[in-house]
Design a protein around this motif. Structure first.
Motif, PDB file in Angstrom:
ATOM      1  N   GLY A  55     -77.922   3.088 -71.145  1.00 14.77           N
ATOM      2  CA  GLY A  55     -77.786   2.182 -72.285  1.00 14.77           C
ATOM      3  C   GLY A  55     -77.406   2.702 -73.398  1.00 14.77           C
ATOM      4  O   GLY A  55     -77.235   1.771 -74.364  1.00 14.77           O
ATOM      5  N   LEU A  56     -77.777   3.682 -73.659  1.00 12.01           N
ATOM      6  CA  LEU A  56     -77.704   4.416 -75.271  1.00 12.01           C
ATOM      7  C   LEU A  56     -76.193   5.088 -75.235  1.00 12.01           C
ATOM      8  O   LEU A  56     -75.655   5.036 -76.272  1.00 12.01           O
ATOM      9  CB  LEU A  56     -78.562   5.514 -75.246  1.00 12.01           C
ATOM     10  N   LEU A  57     -75.375   4.852 -74.340  1.00  8.30           N
ATOM     11  CA  LEU A  57     -73.883   5.302 -74.378  1.00  8.30           C
ATOM     12  C   LEU A  57     -73.029   3.947 -74.456  1.00  8.30           C
ATOM     13  O   LEU A  57     -73.443   3.148 -74.079  1.00  8.30           O
ATOM     14  CB  LEU A  57     -73.657   6.016 -72.947  1.00  8.30           C
ATOM     15  N   THR A  58     -71.682   4.383 -74.562  1.00 10.34           N
ATOM     16  CA  THR A  58     -70.481   3.515 -74.325  1.00 10.34           C
ATOM     17  C   THR A  58     -69.717   4.232 -73.166  1.00 10.34           C
ATOM     18  O   THR A  58     -69.220   5.240 -73.381  1.00 10.34           O
ATOM     19  CB  THR A  58     -69.729   3.331 -75.766  1.00 10.34           C
ATOM     20  N   ILE A  59     -69.894   3.447 -71.908  1.00 12.44           N
ATOM     21  CA  ILE A  59     -69.215   3.802 -70.945  1.00 12.44           C
ATOM     22  C   ILE A  59     -68.177   2.888 -70.580  1.00 12.44           C
ATOM     23  O   ILE A  59     -68.311   1.857 -70.530  1.00 12.44           O
ATOM     24  CB  ILE A  59     -70.204   4.034 -69.832  1.00 12.44           C
TER      25      ILE A  59
END
Length: 274
Positions: A55-59
């Motif tokens: 959730g801390l990433l942009t995937i």
């Protein structure tokens, strides 16, 4: 005590894969509990930690992700199920690689998931070949975190992202050095920790830009207690493999870590400049 070499760690995981399954389950990392009243299972809590880091990433669809220290593939399977991405997992344990492959096939994800025997200290991939490097509770095993972070930078494309879940040295009443000494004594060299500022400096020195940093220590701490309870229940199965002395030492380590305020846990992300 000297930190185990990558080869020794790999041999250990090869030898004790089945025992680790009983101890940690499908995930070989900590779990995330909201508070003391949260009675979620160990597996669900571990999945929750995977989701917290993701959730801390942009995937983005089509991203190519490298999973450093992939275990038997559970986080990779979870990520590939939630996102239309390709994942390559690496481990220094041949047994783990085999198990991860079989599990990806069973999950119907073998077209987007692959696993191979490789050392994160010497990644066998060309420069700029991944969009994301994922390291969930694996960097503490590495002989040199800074070197692995430089390897991650090398294989990342410009604008690529790094996601890390790792143990972190927390400030305590008697200072960082005293806390680090206690952690080192309890772990006998197995677990090395550094403070948040030192970790962020290491990330920057590797050529990455820190993005997010979340202290989840109080949410992950129950993992040590639950690991101790599970391990104690496995005495009969474990002792023939590791002996009474090592069993008692490991159990004492879990209990010491559960009570050590200096041993924390953080989720971190960073990006490679475009």
């Amino acid at each position: 005590m000297k930190k185990p070499t990558p080869n020794e760690i790999g041999q250990g995981y090869d030898a004790f894969t089945d025992l680790l399954d009983q101890l940690w389950g499908e995930n070989l990392h900590h779990g995330y509990w909201e508070d003391a009243s949260d009675d979620v299972s160990v597996k669900d809590a571990a999945d929750r930690l995977t989701d917290k880091l993701a959730g801390l990433l942009t995937i983005e669809p089509g991203d190519r992700l490298l999973d450093l220290g992939c275990g038997i593939g559970e986080p990779a399977i979870r990520l590939a199920t939630a996102h239309k991405i390709e994942i390559v997992g690496v481990s220094i344990s041949g047994r783990q690689v085999e198990r991860a492959h079989d599990r990806a096939v069973s999950a119907g994800l073998a077209d987007r998931l692959s696993f191979q025997l490789a050392d994160a200290m010497d990644l066998p991939f060309p420069e700029e070949s991944f969009d994301i490097v994922w390291a969930l509770e694996s960097l503490h095993h590495m002989p040199d975190r800074a070197h692995v972070l430089r390897q991650a930078t090398r294989v990342l494309r410009p604008g690529g992202r790094v996601a890390i879940g790792d143990f972190m040295l927390q400030p305590s009443a008697d200072g960082y050095e005293a806390g680090a000494a206690r952690v080192n004594e309890a772990s006998k060299g197995v677990l090395s920790v550094i403070g948040r500022d030192a970790y962020l400096a290491m990330i920057r020195e590797a050529g990455l830009v820190p993005v997010a940093s979340e202290d989840v220590s109080r949410h992950t701490r129950p993992s040590w207690v639950k690991a101790g309870e599970r391990f104690a229940a496995l005495r009969e199965q474990a002792v023939p493999h590791i002996g009474e002395e090592q069993f008692d030492l490991t159990l004492a380590r879990f209990r010491a870590f559960s009570e050590e305020p200096a041993l924390g846990y953080a989720l971190l992300t960073a990006r490679k400049p475009s």
